[in-house]
Enzyme design. Structure first.
Site, PDB file in Angstrom:
ATOM      1  N   SER A   7       0.851  -1.196   0.000  1.00  0.00           N
ATOM      2  CA  SER A   7       0.000   0.000   0.000  1.00  0.00           C
ATOM      3  C   SER A   7       0.882   1.238   0.000  1.00  0.00           C
ATOM      4  O   SER A   7       1.595   1.518   0.971  1.00  0.00           O
ATOM      5  CB  SER A   7      -0.897   0.021   1.234  1.00  0.00           C
ATOM      6  OG  SER A   7      -1.460   1.315   1.359  1.00  0.00           O
ATOM      7  N   MET A 137     -11.424  -5.828   5.085  1.00  0.00           N
ATOM      8  CA  MET A 137     -10.714  -4.842   5.909  1.00  0.00           C
ATOM      9  C   MET A 137     -10.476  -5.425   7.301  1.00  0.00           C
ATOM     10  O   MET A 137     -11.410  -5.860   7.981  1.00  0.00           O
ATOM     11  CB  MET A 137     -11.520  -3.550   6.030  1.00  0.00           C
ATOM     12  CG  MET A 137     -11.651  -2.749   4.742  1.00  0.00           C
ATOM     13  SD  MET A 137     -10.093  -2.365   3.921  1.00  0.00           S
ATOM     14  CE  MET A 137      -9.232  -1.436   5.194  1.00  0.00           C
ATOM     15  N   GLY A 142      -9.339   4.116   6.459  1.00  0.00           N
ATOM     16  CA  GLY A 142      -9.086   5.551   6.612  1.00  0.00           C
ATOM     17  C   GLY A 142      -7.648   5.901   6.964  1.00  0.00           C
ATOM     18  O   GLY A 142      -7.178   6.976   6.621  1.00  0.00           O
ATOM     19  N   PHE A 143      -6.955   4.987   7.624  1.00  0.00           N
ATOM     20  CA  PHE A 143      -5.602   5.301   8.072  1.00  0.00           C
ATOM     21  C   PHE A 143      -4.706   4.064   8.005  1.00  0.00           C
ATOM     22  O   PHE A 143      -5.160   2.953   8.285  1.00  0.00           O
ATOM     23  CB  PHE A 143      -5.614   5.820   9.516  1.00  0.00           C
ATOM     24  CG  PHE A 143      -6.406   7.086   9.664  1.00  0.00           C
ATOM     25  CD1 PHE A 143      -5.811   8.326   9.478  1.00  0.00           C
ATOM     26  CD2 PHE A 143      -7.774   7.033   9.947  1.00  0.00           C
ATOM     27  CE1 PHE A 143      -6.555   9.499   9.584  1.00  0.00           C
ATOM     28  CE2 PHE A 143      -8.523   8.196  10.056  1.00  0.00           C
ATOM     29  CZ  PHE A 143      -7.915   9.439   9.872  1.00  0.00           C
ATOM     30  N   GLY A 144      -3.441   4.299   7.673  1.00  0.00           N
ATOM     31  CA  GLY A 144      -2.458   3.231   7.740  1.00  0.00           C
ATOM     32  C   GLY A 144      -1.939   3.108   9.167  1.00  0.00           C
ATOM     33  O   GLY A 144      -2.246   3.936  10.035  1.00  0.00           O
ATOM     34  N   GLY A 145      -1.173   2.067   9.407  1.00  0.00           N
ATOM     35  CA  GLY A 145      -0.489   1.922  10.685  1.00  0.00           C
ATOM     36  C   GLY A 145      -1.357   1.518  11.864  1.00  0.00           C
ATOM     37  O   GLY A 145      -0.942   1.651  13.015  1.00  0.00           O
ATOM     38  N   GLY A 176      -4.906  -4.119   6.240  1.00  0.00           N
ATOM     39  CA  GLY A 176      -4.848  -3.400   7.504  1.00  0.00           C
ATOM     40  C   GLY A 176      -4.093  -4.163   8.579  1.00  0.00           C
ATOM     41  O   GLY A 176      -4.481  -5.267   8.953  1.00  0.00           O
TER      42      GLY A 176
HETATM   43  C1  DX5 Z   1      -6.431   1.705   5.274  1.00  0.00           C
HETATM   44  C2  DX5 Z   1      -5.909   1.342   3.915  1.00  0.00           C
HETATM   45  C3  DX5 Z   1      -4.785   0.403   3.937  1.00  0.00           C
HETATM   46  C4  DX5 Z   1      -3.543   0.903   4.638  1.00  0.00           C
HETATM   47  C5  DX5 Z   1      -2.861  -0.288   5.235  1.00  0.00           C
HETATM   48  O1  DX5 Z   1      -7.629   2.391   5.159  1.00  0.00           O
HETATM   49  O2  DX5 Z   1      -6.941   0.759   3.126  1.00  0.00           O
HETATM   50  O3  DX5 Z   1      -4.453  -0.066   2.639  1.00  0.00           O
HETATM   51  O4  DX5 Z   1      -2.656   1.592   3.810  1.00  0.00           O
HETATM   52  O5  DX5 Z   1      -1.789   0.163   5.972  1.00  0.00           O
HETATM   53  P1  DX5 Z   1      -1.050  -0.745   7.055  1.00  0.00           P
HETATM   54  O6  DX5 Z   1      -0.480  -1.924   6.336  1.00  0.00           O
HETATM   55  O7  DX5 Z   1      -0.025   0.190   7.590  1.00  0.00           O
HETATM   56  O8  DX5 Z   1      -2.087  -1.132   8.072  1.00  0.00           O
END
Ligand code: DX5
Ligand code: ZN
Length: 216
Positions: A7, A137, A142-145, A176
Protein backbone atom coordinates in the site's frame (compact mmCIF):
# COMPACT_ATOMS: atom_id res chain seq x y z
CA UNK A 1 2.36 -18.53 -2.35
CA UNK A 2 0.40 -15.40 -1.46
CA UNK A 3 0.53 -12.30 -3.59
CA UNK A 4 1.68 -9.05 -2.04
CA UNK A 5 0.15 -5.67 -2.75
CA UNK A 6 2.19 -2.95 -1.00
CA UNK A 7 0.00 0.00 0.00
CA UNK A 8 1.65 3.18 -1.21
CA UNK A 9 -0.24 5.14 1.47
CA UNK A 10 2.82 4.45 3.64
CA UNK A 11 5.35 5.51 0.99
CA UNK A 12 7.40 8.70 0.92
CA UNK A 13 5.39 10.70 -1.61
CA UNK A 14 8.42 12.82 -2.50
CA UNK A 15 10.03 9.63 -3.80
CA UNK A 16 6.95 7.72 -4.87
CA UNK A 17 8.10 6.46 -8.25
CA UNK A 18 11.45 5.24 -6.94
CA UNK A 19 9.86 3.51 -3.96
CA UNK A 20 7.30 1.77 -6.17
CA UNK A 21 10.05 0.62 -8.50
CA UNK A 22 11.98 -0.79 -5.52
CA UNK A 23 9.09 -2.91 -4.27
CA UNK A 24 8.17 -4.11 -7.77
CA UNK A 25 11.79 -5.08 -8.46
CA UNK A 26 11.75 -6.97 -5.14
CA UNK A 27 8.83 -9.08 -6.34
CA UNK A 28 5.69 -7.18 -5.26
CA UNK A 29 2.84 -8.48 -7.40
CA UNK A 30 0.93 -5.19 -7.65
CA UNK A 31 0.61 -1.75 -6.10
CA UNK A 32 -2.25 -0.96 -3.70
CA UNK A 33 -3.56 2.56 -4.29
CA UNK A 34 -5.72 3.88 -1.41
CA UNK A 35 -8.11 6.64 -2.45
CA UNK A 36 -9.88 8.55 0.36
CA UNK A 37 -12.34 11.38 -0.10
CA UNK A 38 -12.73 12.81 3.42
CA UNK A 39 -16.38 11.73 3.29
CA UNK A 40 -16.65 7.95 3.19
CA UNK A 41 -13.64 7.93 5.51
CA UNK A 42 -12.36 10.77 7.72
CA UNK A 43 -9.13 11.26 5.77
CA UNK A 44 -7.98 12.45 2.34
CA UNK A 45 -5.18 10.75 0.44
CA UNK A 46 -4.59 11.09 -3.32
CA UNK A 47 -6.46 10.53 -6.55
CA UNK A 48 -6.54 10.34 -10.33
CA UNK A 49 -3.53 12.56 -11.26
CA UNK A 50 -1.22 10.63 -8.94
CA UNK A 51 -2.31 7.32 -10.46
CA UNK A 52 -1.85 8.73 -13.96
CA UNK A 53 1.71 9.84 -13.16
CA UNK A 54 2.62 6.51 -11.56
CA UNK A 55 1.14 4.59 -14.47
CA UNK A 56 3.14 6.71 -16.90
CA UNK A 57 6.36 6.02 -14.98
CA UNK A 58 5.61 2.31 -14.36
CA UNK A 59 3.22 1.20 -17.12
CA UNK A 60 3.77 -2.51 -16.57
CA UNK A 61 2.56 -2.59 -12.96
CA UNK A 62 -0.82 -3.92 -11.85
CA UNK A 63 -2.70 -1.12 -10.07
CA UNK A 64 -4.94 -2.43 -7.28
CA UNK A 65 -7.10 0.65 -6.63
CA UNK A 66 -9.02 0.72 -3.34
CA UNK A 67 -11.71 3.39 -3.44
CA UNK A 68 -12.72 4.52 0.05
CA UNK A 69 -15.05 7.11 -1.43
CA UNK A 70 -18.78 7.75 -1.35
CA UNK A 71 -19.30 7.75 -5.12
CA UNK A 72 -17.15 4.95 -6.56
CA UNK A 73 -19.24 4.54 -9.70
CA UNK A 74 -18.99 8.24 -10.53
CA UNK A 75 -15.19 8.16 -10.46
CA UNK A 76 -14.49 4.68 -11.84
CA UNK A 77 -14.05 5.77 -15.47
CA UNK A 78 -11.48 8.40 -14.49
CA UNK A 79 -9.46 5.88 -12.47
CA UNK A 80 -9.70 3.32 -15.28
CA UNK A 81 -8.43 5.90 -17.77
CA UNK A 82 -5.58 6.80 -15.41
CA UNK A 83 -4.36 3.18 -15.40
CA UNK A 84 -6.27 1.24 -12.75
CA UNK A 85 -6.11 -2.54 -13.30
CA UNK A 86 -8.67 -3.49 -10.64
CA UNK A 87 -11.05 -1.08 -8.95
CA UNK A 88 -12.35 -2.08 -5.52
CA UNK A 89 -15.28 -0.26 -3.96
CA UNK A 90 -17.01 -0.56 -0.58
CA UNK A 91 -20.31 -2.39 -0.32
CA UNK A 92 -21.32 0.17 2.34
CA UNK A 93 -20.95 3.03 -0.15
CA UNK A 94 -23.58 2.02 -2.71
CA UNK A 95 -27.27 1.14 -2.78
CA UNK A 96 -27.04 -1.47 -5.51
CA UNK A 97 -23.70 -3.32 -5.39
CA UNK A 98 -24.49 -5.56 -8.38
CA UNK A 99 -25.20 -2.50 -10.52
CA UNK A 100 -22.00 -0.86 -9.28
CA UNK A 101 -20.02 -3.97 -10.24
CA UNK A 102 -21.52 -3.88 -13.76
CA UNK A 103 -20.82 -0.17 -14.13
CA UNK A 104 -17.20 -0.46 -12.99
CA UNK A 105 -16.60 -3.53 -15.17
CA UNK A 106 -17.95 -1.50 -18.06
CA UNK A 107 -14.93 0.78 -17.64
CA UNK A 108 -12.72 -2.13 -18.79
CA UNK A 109 -11.14 -3.04 -15.45
CA UNK A 110 -11.33 -5.89 -12.97
CA UNK A 111 -13.69 -5.29 -10.04
CA UNK A 112 -13.27 -5.82 -6.33
CA UNK A 113 -15.66 -5.44 -3.42
CA UNK A 114 -14.56 -4.47 0.08
CA UNK A 115 -16.23 -4.53 3.46
CA UNK A 116 -15.51 -2.82 6.76
CA UNK A 117 -14.89 -4.90 9.91
CA UNK A 118 -18.46 -4.44 11.22
CA UNK A 119 -20.26 -5.27 7.97
CA UNK A 120 -21.73 -8.81 8.00
CA UNK A 121 -19.84 -11.05 5.59
CA UNK A 122 -23.15 -12.50 4.40
CA UNK A 123 -23.92 -9.15 2.75
CA UNK A 124 -21.42 -9.93 -0.01
CA UNK A 125 -22.21 -13.62 -0.49
CA UNK A 126 -24.59 -12.95 -3.42
CA UNK A 127 -21.81 -10.94 -5.12
CA UNK A 128 -18.95 -13.44 -4.90
CA UNK A 129 -19.50 -14.77 -8.40
CA UNK A 130 -19.57 -11.27 -9.87
CA UNK A 131 -16.21 -9.93 -8.70
CA UNK A 132 -12.52 -10.61 -9.33
CA UNK A 133 -11.47 -9.73 -5.79
CA UNK A 134 -12.88 -9.49 -2.28
CA UNK A 135 -11.01 -7.11 0.04
CA UNK A 136 -11.56 -7.84 3.72
CA UNK A 137 -10.71 -4.84 5.91
CA UNK A 138 -8.86 -5.89 9.05
CA UNK A 139 -8.88 -2.30 10.34
CA UNK A 140 -11.38 0.53 10.07
CA UNK A 141 -10.61 2.09 6.66
CA UNK A 142 -9.09 5.55 6.61
CA UNK A 143 -5.60 5.30 8.07
CA UNK A 144 -2.46 3.23 7.74
CA UNK A 145 -0.49 1.92 10.69
CA UNK A 146 -3.43 0.57 12.71
CA UNK A 147 -3.52 -2.66 14.71
CA UNK A 148 -4.89 -5.76 13.00
CA UNK A 149 -8.37 -6.77 14.18
CA UNK A 150 -8.16 -10.54 14.77
CA UNK A 151 -11.82 -11.09 13.85
CA UNK A 152 -10.73 -10.71 10.23
CA UNK A 153 -9.31 -14.25 10.26
CA UNK A 154 -12.71 -15.89 10.79
CA UNK A 155 -14.28 -13.51 8.28
CA UNK A 156 -11.75 -14.58 5.64
CA UNK A 157 -12.43 -18.24 6.39
CA UNK A 158 -16.20 -17.67 6.11
CA UNK A 159 -15.87 -15.91 2.75
CA UNK A 160 -13.47 -18.59 1.46
CA UNK A 161 -15.98 -21.27 2.51
CA UNK A 162 -18.83 -19.44 0.76
CA UNK A 163 -16.72 -19.17 -2.42
CA UNK A 164 -16.02 -22.89 -2.27
CA UNK A 165 -19.70 -23.65 -1.76
CA UNK A 166 -20.64 -21.47 -4.73
CA UNK A 167 -17.81 -22.81 -6.90
CA UNK A 168 -16.42 -19.33 -7.54
CA UNK A 169 -12.82 -18.15 -7.22
CA UNK A 170 -12.34 -14.43 -6.65
CA UNK A 171 -9.05 -13.37 -5.13
CA UNK A 172 -9.40 -12.93 -1.39
CA UNK A 173 -7.38 -10.01 -0.10
CA UNK A 174 -6.88 -8.58 3.39
CA UNK A 175 -5.97 -5.00 4.25
CA UNK A 176 -4.85 -3.40 7.50
CA UNK A 177 -2.23 -4.22 10.12
CA UNK A 178 -0.60 -6.94 8.03
CA UNK A 179 2.81 -8.18 9.14
CA UNK A 180 4.51 -11.59 9.06
CA UNK A 181 2.35 -12.93 11.91
CA UNK A 182 -1.07 -11.55 10.91
CA UNK A 183 -0.33 -12.18 7.24
CA UNK A 184 0.40 -15.84 7.91
CA UNK A 185 -2.84 -16.24 9.87
CA UNK A 186 -4.84 -14.63 7.04
CA UNK A 187 -3.13 -16.77 4.41
CA UNK A 188 -3.92 -19.91 6.42
CA UNK A 189 -7.58 -18.84 6.56
CA UNK A 190 -7.71 -18.50 2.78
CA UNK A 191 -6.41 -15.04 1.83
CA UNK A 192 -4.30 -15.11 -1.32
CA UNK A 193 -3.45 -11.40 -1.55
CA UNK A 194 -1.91 -9.49 1.37
CA UNK A 195 -2.01 -5.70 1.42
CA UNK A 196 0.72 -4.15 3.54
CA UNK A 197 1.65 -0.50 3.94
CA UNK A 198 3.73 0.26 7.01
CA UNK A 199 5.34 -3.19 7.06
CA UNK A 200 6.79 -2.56 3.62
CA UNK A 201 7.46 1.15 3.28
CA UNK A 202 8.45 1.85 6.90
CA UNK A 203 10.86 -1.09 6.93
CA UNK A 204 14.58 -0.37 6.98
CA UNK A 205 14.83 -2.62 3.92
CA UNK A 206 11.55 -2.52 1.94
CA UNK A 207 12.83 -5.08 -0.59
CA UNK A 208 13.52 -7.59 2.19
CA UNK A 209 10.07 -6.90 3.68
CA UNK A 210 8.48 -7.68 0.31
CA UNK A 211 10.36 -10.96 0.01
CA UNK A 212 9.42 -11.97 3.56
CA UNK A 213 5.71 -11.28 3.14
CA UNK A 214 5.54 -13.00 -0.25
CA UNK A 215 6.99 -16.17 1.24
CA UNK A 216 4.10 -16.61 3.70
C1 DX5 B 1 -6.43 1.70 5.27
C2 DX5 B 1 -5.91 1.34 3.91
C3 DX5 B 1 -4.79 0.40 3.94
C4 DX5 B 1 -3.54 0.90 4.64
C5 DX5 B 1 -2.86 -0.29 5.23
O1 DX5 B 1 -7.63 2.39 5.16
O2 DX5 B 1 -6.94 0.76 3.13
O3 DX5 B 1 -4.45 -0.07 2.64
O4 DX5 B 1 -2.66 1.59 3.81
O5 DX5 B 1 -1.79 0.16 5.97
P1 DX5 B 1 -1.05 -0.74 7.06
O6 DX5 B 1 -0.48 -1.92 6.34
O7 DX5 B 1 -0.02 0.19 7.59
O8 DX5 B 1 -2.09 -1.13 8.07
ZN1 ZN C 1 -6.41 -0.22 1.21
Amino acid sequence: MTKLSPSILAADFANLGAQCRTVLDAGADMLHFDVMDGHFVPNISFGVPVLASLHKALPGAFYDVHLMISDPVGYAAAFAKAGASCITFHVEAVNDPAAAIRAIRGCGVQVGISLKPATPVESIFPLLGLVDLVLVMSVEPGFGGQTFQPGAVDRIAAIRAACRQQGVHPHLSVDGGINADTGARCAAAGADVLVAGSMVFSAADPAAAVAGLRAL
